[in-house]
Scaffold this active site. Sequence first.
Site, mmCIF file in Angstrom:
data_model
loop_
_atom_site.group_PDB
_atom_site.id
_atom_site.type_symbol
_atom_site.label_atom_id
_atom_site.label_comp_id
_atom_site.label_asym_id
_atom_site.label_seq_id
_atom_site.Cartn_x
_atom_site.Cartn_y
_atom_site.Cartn_z
ATOM 1 N N ARG A 161 -1.371 28.376 15.494
ATOM 2 C CA ARG A 161 -0.821 29.736 15.636
ATOM 3 C C ARG A 161 -1.915 30.593 16.245
ATOM 4 N NH1 ARG A 161 2.193 33.040 10.957
ATOM 5 N NH2 ARG A 161 3.825 31.649 11.684
ATOM 6 N N ARG B 274 4.012 30.608 5.057
ATOM 7 C CA ARG B 274 5.041 29.579 5.086
ATOM 8 C C ARG B 274 4.797 28.511 6.151
ATOM 9 N NH1 ARG B 274 6.728 33.796 2.649
ATOM 10 N NH2 ARG B 274 5.836 34.933 4.393
ATOM 11 N N THR B 275 4.453 28.937 7.364
ATOM 12 C CA THR B 275 4.334 27.951 8.445
ATOM 13 C C THR B 275 3.174 26.995 8.164
ATOM 14 O OG1 THR B 275 5.196 29.602 9.973
ATOM 15 C CG2 THR B 275 4.157 27.673 10.945
ATOM 16 N N HIS C 111 8.222 30.823 18.595
ATOM 17 C CA HIS C 111 7.980 30.250 17.265
ATOM 18 C C HIS C 111 9.070 29.189 17.064
ATOM 19 C CE1 HIS C 111 6.674 29.653 13.309
ATOM 20 N NE2 HIS C 111 6.710 30.872 12.819
ATOM 21 N N LYS D 164 -18.304 32.547 16.547
ATOM 22 C CA LYS D 164 -19.468 32.658 17.447
ATOM 23 C C LYS D 164 -19.031 32.874 18.882
ATOM 24 C CE LYS D 164 -21.984 29.272 14.627
ATOM 25 N NZ LYS D 164 -22.404 27.863 14.620
#
Lengths: 157, 311
Positions: B107, B58-59, B135, B86
């Site tokens: 995120r 969703r985000t 959040h 890496k």
Amino acid sequence: MREKKTMLVQKISDGTVIDHITAGKALSVLRLLGNPQNRGVTVALVANVGSSKMGKKDILKVGDIELTDEQVQKLALIAPLASVNIIRSYRVLKKKNAVPPKTVLGVLGCTGATCVSVREKDSVSSVFSLVSSSPLVYRCKYCGRDLTEQEISAQLG
Amino acid sequence: MSRDAWSGRDVLSILDFSRPDIELLFHKSNSFVDRPQLTKKSLSDKIVATAFFEPSTRTRLSFTAAALKLGADVLDLSPEVSSVLKGESLPDTIRMLDGYSDIIVMRHPSEGAALLASEVASVPIINGGDGSQHHPSQAMLDLFTVKRLKGEIDGLNYAVVGDIRYARAATSFLFGLAKFKPGAVHLVSPESLRPRSEVKDTLKRIGLRTEQHENLESVIADVDVIYLTRIQKERFPDQNEYEKVKGSYRISKSSLANAKKGSIILHALPRTNELAHEVDALPNAAYMKQARFGLPIRMALLDLVLGGAKR
């Protein structure tokens, strides 16, 4: 009849006396100073003596060294009530109180395993801000977790 | 209310925003919901970078959709096929995105990652969730959902149910509620899923009074908004601890028998077994509408932060 008080350790002519060390922390302070006794420097350690202010305390007398400002700052993290007396010719030349710094950069590590300062420790320095001087509590800038006096002592000791 | 309060700002935590800031965001979001035909391509010269170091449906998608609706281009970093694999550090990765975009939505599994990114980037950072900490855009859309569906946020009684220890959405919702004047705020969770000490300290500092409960039954008749959370399996340091609390709470039709009339159920989604699918058909179920409100809220966020933002 009043009991006559005698000195446990004789006065030093030149060096540093660190008084009001949290009881049991004198060895940690010596480690902070780089164990000067191993370099032939005169060191006297008095542990668990009575203190009207602290109940019990440790005292260190270290010949011929002066603490740097950085060492005084770290000392404040191990023994927040400590006082540092610089001695010259048996007299106190200067007195500094170990004041816990408002911000500590890089010295302490966060206990949060998922804190970005732990996960990215090669690219970011830890930053802690003082929450309380007594008991000593610092808060991680990144995750907000608190470090207690015992945790700080364990890290620096 | 002024747009200047938002222009060019990092969005790291809802704690950084005032009630008027949030109300301006709601005002802007309302216009996207109620008058979509008036939506302009206000970001047609902008590039929005998305960098999701943790899974997201969703985000990530609603930020992407929001950017596209406003005319922006979207540059997506996929950690699994980038130099992150890496071993490139987070600051170096962010520095690259900083050079290629006008705003970074990110995120990350580590608490404080968005704050660290904001320290190295010159463009605004929007925190799409960092570890179990913040959040903010989720909290903003949750509160917006309450406002849209219940008409007000003040004075209502709330129950936040489940994993309040690791669920950043629940913590951020509580931080957001503190900007308003809620009635009772009940925290319903097993002992091991209660808020962490630093969260408790923050709640105390920002003046949000909460009451702790073991089960929802004791308060459900008085609650207007039930905020349910998934147990955050991926954030448990010890999976044995997760096994102990797994399935310790569940909302089903029968558990809502005594729910207050008109009460709504919110959930940041995804759900696992804590929310029965049979609840979807009940009038209380508001979580799908809530997820959809993610789009106008994130459109408003991008528009307010980037509109007139200076580099």
